[in-house]
Design an enzyme around this catalytic site. Structure first.
Site, PDB file in Angstrom:
ATOM      1  N   ASP A  29       0.807  -1.104   0.084  1.00  0.00           N
ATOM      2  CA  ASP A  29      -0.059  -0.003  -0.086  1.00  0.00           C
ATOM      3  C   ASP A  29       1.068   1.140   0.087  1.00  0.00           C
ATOM      4  O   ASP A  29       0.226   2.550  -0.090  1.00  0.00           O
ATOM      5  CB  ASP A  29      -0.999  -0.056   1.312  1.00  0.00           C
ATOM      6  CG  ASP A  29      -0.416   0.161   2.506  1.00  0.00           C
ATOM      7  OD1 ASP A  29       0.843  -0.197   2.598  1.00  0.00           O
ATOM      8  OD2 ASP A  29      -1.033   0.149   3.601  1.00  0.00           O
ATOM      9  N   SER A  30       2.203   0.959   0.056  1.00  0.00           N
ATOM     10  CA  SER A  30       3.006   2.063  -0.292  1.00  0.00           C
ATOM     11  C   SER A  30       3.026   2.802  -1.496  1.00  0.00           C
ATOM     12  O   SER A  30       3.437   3.775  -2.073  1.00  0.00           O
ATOM     13  CB  SER A  30       4.518   1.739  -0.025  1.00  0.00           C
ATOM     14  OG  SER A  30       4.661   0.398  -0.912  1.00  0.00           O
ATOM     15  N   ASP A  60      -1.190  -6.464  -0.697  1.00  0.00           N
ATOM     16  CA  ASP A  60      -1.227  -5.630   0.932  1.00  0.00           C
ATOM     17  C   ASP A  60      -2.777  -5.303   0.811  1.00  0.00           C
ATOM     18  O   ASP A  60      -3.181  -4.462   0.059  1.00  0.00           O
ATOM     19  CB  ASP A  60      -0.266  -4.489   0.650  1.00  0.00           C
ATOM     20  CG  ASP A  60       0.059  -4.151   2.182  1.00  0.00           C
ATOM     21  OD1 ASP A  60      -0.183  -4.910   3.009  1.00  0.00           O
ATOM     22  OD2 ASP A  60       0.974  -3.007   2.194  1.00  0.00           O
ATOM     23  N   LYS A  76      -1.172  -9.442   2.694  1.00  0.00           N
ATOM     24  CA  LYS A  76      -0.309  -8.884   4.095  1.00  0.00           C
ATOM     25  C   LYS A  76      -1.493  -7.989   4.673  1.00  0.00           C
ATOM     26  O   LYS A  76      -2.158  -7.294   3.973  1.00  0.00           O
ATOM     27  CB  LYS A  76       0.887  -8.124   3.342  1.00  0.00           C
ATOM     28  CG  LYS A  76       1.520  -7.584   4.768  1.00  0.00           C
ATOM     29  CD  LYS A  76       2.853  -7.158   4.194  1.00  0.00           C
ATOM     30  CE  LYS A  76       3.016  -5.671   3.662  1.00  0.00           C
ATOM     31  NZ  LYS A  76       2.329  -4.726   4.606  1.00  0.00           N
ATOM     32  N   GLU A 109      -1.567  -5.609   8.287  1.00  0.00           N
ATOM     33  CA  GLU A 109      -0.878  -5.005   9.239  1.00  0.00           C
ATOM     34  C   GLU A 109      -1.274  -5.167  10.670  1.00  0.00           C
ATOM     35  O   GLU A 109      -2.475  -5.330  10.907  1.00  0.00           O
ATOM     36  CB  GLU A 109      -0.818  -3.285   9.259  1.00  0.00           C
ATOM     37  CG  GLU A 109      -0.013  -3.163   7.959  1.00  0.00           C
ATOM     38  CD  GLU A 109       0.357  -1.561   7.725  1.00  0.00           C
ATOM     39  OE1 GLU A 109       0.140  -0.739   8.502  1.00  0.00           O
ATOM     40  OE2 GLU A 109       0.851  -1.283   6.619  1.00  0.00           O
ATOM     41  N   GLU A 111       8.909  -4.133  10.581  1.00  0.00           N
ATOM     42  CA  GLU A 111       9.471  -2.819   9.934  1.00  0.00           C
ATOM     43  C   GLU A 111       9.637  -1.752  11.220  1.00  0.00           C
ATOM     44  O   GLU A 111       9.058  -1.565  12.198  1.00  0.00           O
ATOM     45  CB  GLU A 111       8.133  -2.335   9.476  1.00  0.00           C
ATOM     46  CG  GLU A 111       8.592  -0.774   8.671  1.00  0.00           C
ATOM     47  CD  GLU A 111       7.421  -0.207   7.680  1.00  0.00           C
ATOM     48  OE1 GLU A 111       6.683  -1.158   7.233  1.00  0.00           O
ATOM     49  OE2 GLU A 111       7.817   1.013   7.370  1.00  0.00           O
TER      50      GLU A 111
HETATM   51  O1  KIV Z   1       3.148  -1.140   1.553  1.00  0.00           O
HETATM   52  C1  KIV Z   1       4.598  -1.567   1.525  1.00  0.00           C
HETATM   53  O2  KIV Z   1       5.306  -1.293   0.661  1.00  0.00           O
HETATM   54  C2  KIV Z   1       5.051  -2.488   2.595  1.00  0.00           C
HETATM   55  C3  KIV Z   1       6.377  -2.921   2.761  1.00  0.00           C
HETATM   56  C4  KIV Z   1       7.345  -1.712   3.242  1.00  0.00           C
HETATM   57  C5  KIV Z   1       6.429  -3.983   3.783  1.00  0.00           C
HETATM   58  O3  KIV Z   1       4.361  -2.740   3.648  1.00  0.00           O
END
Ligand code: KIV
Length: 286
Positions: free
Chosen positions: A54-55, A93, A123, A125, A190
């Protein structure tokens, strides 16, 4: 987990292969990617796991944090990345808001990432063992993410190192055990002190994948734009840039713009001729 240690470098990366990385004692390599060409590039470079993080919200869509990106926006990119991968494991994510309500809604969104996006895992969080169980019960492997969880930026008061001090460290180890017991197949750590990441890595059997978590993790992940020097606005301590593609790209575009303005681009070789006519290009350049 099976007692059998799987082959070192399979033709297709699977969730069980990733989960057994600590047994093989090899280090996992995970990178983010957000489109078809990036996916092809990271896979060709030998990356094991491709995360559509989600970056995306920050490095692709230009937001200040990750909170606003939606499942539909994520899916658009997951599908593009899917088309670029043959071998690497694709992890999607789950964005902020997609798993913070009723578990059945979260499971439905996770299913979309697999069914529509072609992801092999999602993924999530935070310390969410019940959710990991619920998503796992829908046959979807879950990669967990602890430490600095950017979706908690407001609660945490910023993007800060987590797990400092005895109590916070104990809590992180307990959280890692908790998510392992719930069935997560791997764990992103992280921005936590390196010694604590080593402690967590020793405390669980699933692989830890670090970002700003020191060298003891079972693998490492970096964001594509950080690794290649495309994201130049922020440079967290944990980023090592292996190229300066932001600069190289600017230089290349500026060189092209100068050639356009001077008339040096395009050349005859970059233009089409029509041999059956007295050709305009020949008259112009000839
Ligand atoms: O969103 C993302 O890119 C991430 C990574 C930094 C692990 O969660």
């Amino acid at each position: 987990m099976s007692e059998r240690v799987m082959e070192a470098s399979p033709t297709k990366i699977t969730v069980p292969w990733v989960a057994e990385a600590p047994l093989r004692q090899d280090r996992l390599v995970m990178a983010t990617a957000y489109d078809f060409s990036q996916a092809r590039q990271v896979e060709a470079a030998g990356v094991d796991i491709v995360l559509v993080g989600d970056s995306l919200a920050m490095v692709v869509l230009g937001h200040d944090d990750t909170l606003s990106v939606t499942v539909d926006e994520m899916l658009h990119h997951v599908k593009a990345v899917r088309r670029g991968l043959q071998r690497a494991l694709l992890v999607a994510d789950m964005p902020f808001g997609s798993f913070h309500g009723r578990p059945e809604d979260a499971v439905r969104e996770a299913i979309r990432f697999v069914k529509e996006g072609g992801a092999q895992a999602v993924k999530i969080e935070g310390r969410r063992p019940e959710l990991i169980r619920a998503i796992g019960a829908a046959e979807i492997p879950v990669m967990a993410h602890l430490g600095l969880t950017p979706q908690s930026v407001h609660r945490l008061g910023g993007f800060k190192v987590q797990g400092r001090g005895d109590e916070a460290a104990r809590e992180l180890v307990a959280a890692a055990r908790d998510i392992e017991a719930a069935g997560a197949f791997s764990l992103v750590l992280e921005c936590v002190p390196a010694a604590l990441a080593a402690e967590v890595t020793a405390a669980v059997n699933i692989p830890t994948i670090g970002i700003g978590a020191g060298p003891a993790c079972n693998g490492q992940v970096l964001v594509y734009h950080d690794l290649l020097g495309i994201e130049e606005r922020i440079a967290p301590r944990f980023v090592r840039r292996y190229a300066e593609l932001g600069l190289l790209g600017r230089q290349a575009i500026a060189a092209w713009a100068a050639d356009v303005r001077s008339g040096a681009f395009p050349s005859t070789e970059e233009s089409y001729a029509d041999p059956s006519r007295s050709d305009l290009v020949d008259r112009l350049y000839g």
